[in-house]
Design an enzyme around this catalytic site. Structure first.
Site, mmCIF file in Angstrom:
data_model
loop_
_atom_site.group_PDB
_atom_site.id
_atom_site.type_symbol
_atom_site.label_atom_id
_atom_site.label_comp_id
_atom_site.label_asym_id
_atom_site.label_seq_id
_atom_site.Cartn_x
_atom_site.Cartn_y
_atom_site.Cartn_z
ATOM 1 N N ASP A 7 0.871 -1.175 0.000
ATOM 2 C CA ASP A 7 0.000 0.000 0.000
ATOM 3 C C ASP A 7 0.905 1.222 0.000
ATOM 4 O O ASP A 7 2.103 1.124 0.296
ATOM 5 C CB ASP A 7 -0.898 -0.001 1.255
ATOM 6 C CG ASP A 7 -1.779 1.250 1.332
ATOM 7 O OD1 ASP A 7 -2.332 1.654 0.287
ATOM 8 O OD2 ASP A 7 -1.909 1.841 2.422
ATOM 9 N N SER A 8 0.308 2.370 -0.251
ATOM 10 C CA SER A 8 1.089 3.607 -0.202
ATOM 11 C C SER A 8 1.501 3.927 1.243
ATOM 12 O O SER A 8 2.408 4.715 1.461
ATOM 13 C CB SER A 8 0.249 4.751 -0.762
ATOM 14 O OG SER A 8 -0.972 4.834 -0.053
ATOM 15 N N GLY A 40 -2.799 9.047 -3.897
ATOM 16 C CA GLY A 40 -4.132 9.411 -4.396
ATOM 17 C C GLY A 40 -4.226 10.726 -5.133
ATOM 18 O O GLY A 40 -5.221 10.989 -5.803
ATOM 19 N N CYS A 71 -4.258 -1.232 -1.982
ATOM 20 C CA CYS A 71 -4.407 0.210 -2.162
ATOM 21 C C CYS A 71 -5.362 0.396 -3.339
ATOM 22 O O CYS A 71 -5.110 -0.135 -4.433
ATOM 23 C CB CYS A 71 -3.034 0.809 -2.475
ATOM 24 S SG CYS A 71 -3.074 2.559 -2.918
ATOM 25 N N THR A 73 -6.024 3.111 -4.956
ATOM 26 C CA THR A 73 -5.453 3.983 -5.981
ATOM 27 C C THR A 73 -4.568 3.160 -6.914
ATOM 28 O O THR A 73 -4.687 3.256 -8.142
ATOM 29 C CB THR A 73 -4.637 5.107 -5.298
ATOM 30 O OG1 THR A 73 -5.476 5.749 -4.331
ATOM 31 C CG2 THR A 73 -4.150 6.108 -6.290
ATOM 32 N N GLU A 150 -4.345 9.536 8.923
ATOM 33 C CA GLU A 150 -2.912 9.544 9.247
ATOM 34 C C GLU A 150 -2.652 10.303 10.556
ATOM 35 O O GLU A 150 -1.733 9.998 11.297
ATOM 36 C CB GLU A 150 -2.108 10.191 8.114
ATOM 37 C CG GLU A 150 -2.235 9.475 6.775
ATOM 38 C CD GLU A 150 -1.115 8.483 6.501
ATOM 39 O OE1 GLU A 150 -0.083 8.577 7.168
ATOM 40 O OE2 GLU A 150 -1.304 7.615 5.628
ATOM 41 N N CYS A 182 -11.088 3.118 -0.401
ATOM 42 C CA CYS A 182 -9.723 3.507 -0.029
ATOM 43 C C CYS A 182 -9.403 2.732 1.237
ATOM 44 O O CYS A 182 -10.240 2.672 2.161
ATOM 45 C CB CYS A 182 -9.650 5.011 0.237
ATOM 46 S SG CYS A 182 -8.074 5.531 0.946
ATOM 47 N N HIS A 184 -7.597 3.328 3.660
ATOM 48 C CA HIS A 184 -7.546 4.117 4.897
ATOM 49 C C HIS A 184 -8.928 4.241 5.543
ATOM 50 O O HIS A 184 -9.040 4.424 6.756
ATOM 51 C CB HIS A 184 -7.073 5.550 4.614
ATOM 52 C CG HIS A 184 -5.591 5.724 4.505
ATOM 53 N ND1 HIS A 184 -4.845 5.167 3.499
ATOM 54 C CD2 HIS A 184 -4.721 6.427 5.285
ATOM 55 C CE1 HIS A 184 -3.579 5.508 3.658
ATOM 56 N NE2 HIS A 184 -3.476 6.274 4.732
HETATM 57 N N1 DGL Z 1 -4.579 3.655 0.832
HETATM 58 C C1 DGL Z 1 -4.723 4.409 -0.411
HETATM 59 C C2 DGL Z 1 -5.905 3.867 -1.222
HETATM 60 O O1 DGL Z 1 -6.492 2.871 -0.866
HETATM 61 C C3 DGL Z 1 -4.968 5.856 -0.154
HETATM 62 C C4 DGL Z 1 -3.828 6.665 0.337
HETATM 63 C C5 DGL Z 1 -3.099 7.389 -0.748
HETATM 64 O O2 DGL Z 1 -3.607 8.393 -1.289
HETATM 65 O O3 DGL Z 1 -2.016 6.961 -1.056
HETATM 66 O O4 DGL Z 1 -6.254 4.448 -2.226
#
Ligand code: DGL
Length: 260
Positions: A7-8, A40, A71, A73, A150, A182, A184
């Protein structure tokens, strides 16, 4: 056999938790690209490049047998490319989430929220159309949700205000199901549920496990749970201790995954 997840940043830990619960004996290697989060608001080309670099790190260093792109994105923009590029099964989060929503909705009105890049990609729209053409989908980018999570602001007044500001518009369309597009966002789930108790909330981590089970591979291994991050992140460590306390975190240099 081992499972690689990337993931990011911290969001994919919500997916890691579900996978570790379902496959406690599996070896799981996670990469959170905390140095370059968020993905994102980046361009498609950058998201694809970062995704390939994350995948390479996990495949080349740990010889993982399955790659989970935890992730939305990266799944929205890079999944097809990763599938062609790698010789192993690659599972993204969009299709499992879309499937859950199609199963859940009763009035066929569904909302999806995600990063700007995920919503712009129309990946959920295409996935839902393929599954059920009669579903009306309402999409909304919620760029402030990632920094809120975050910062650990998941249930205070600021979080509640931002949730209402973004969501009221699609709630007013009469949706009965909301996809958290997402990784998060599951951390905001309880707060969203408290504000909109009649809406069914779905996220892909609930369904991703069945996609891995469908591969019918042997996941009995040495129970290794290793987590790599590309930059120090107190928020990451806090969430990691909450979601996957068994995982050991190690910081790597960004130069280990890409040419700087
Ligand atoms: N966890 C990322 C997602 O699911 C979002 C965070 C990001 O923008 O990198 O898209």
């Amino acid at each position: 056999m081992s499972i690689g997840i990337f993931d990011s940043g911290i969001g994919g830990l919500t997916v890691f938790k579900e996978i570790a619960k379902a496959f406690p004996k599996a070896d799981i290697y996670y990469l959170g690209d905390t140095a370059r989060v968020p993905y994102g608001n980046k361009s498609k080309e950058t998201i694809i490049r970062y995704s390939i670099e994350c995948a390479d790190f996990l495949v080349k260093n740990f010889d993982v047998d399955i790659l989970v792109v935890a992730c939305n994105t990266a799944s929205s923009h890079a999944l097809d490319i990763l599938k062609k590029y790698l010789q192993i099964p690659v599972i993204g989060v969009v299709i499992p989430g879309a499937e859950m929503a199609v199963k859940t909705t009763k009035n066929k009105k569904v909302g999806v929220i995600g990063t700007i890049a995920t919503i712009r990609s129309n990946a959920y729209k295409e996935a839902i159309e393929r599954l059920d053409k009669d579903i009306e989908l309402y999409q909304k980018a919620c760029p402030l949700f990632v920094p809120l999570v975050e910062e650990g602001m998941i249930d205070n007044q600021i979080a509640k205000l931002v949730i209402k500001e973004y969501l009221q518009e699609i709630i007013d369309k009469g949706i009965d199901t909301l996809i958290l597009g997402c990784t998060h966002y599951p951390l905001l789930k309880d707060t969203i549920k408290n504000i909109y108790p009649d809406i069914s909330i779905v996220d892909s981590s609930q369904n991703i496990v069945s996609h891995i089970k469908n591969l019918k591979i042997n996941t009995e291994e040495n129970s290794i749970k290793h987590i790599y991050i590309t930059d120090e992140s107190p928020a990451f460590e806090k969430l990691k201790n909450l979601l996957v306390p068994e995982g050991k975190t190690e910081k790597i240099e960004l130069s280990q995954i890409c040419n700087l």
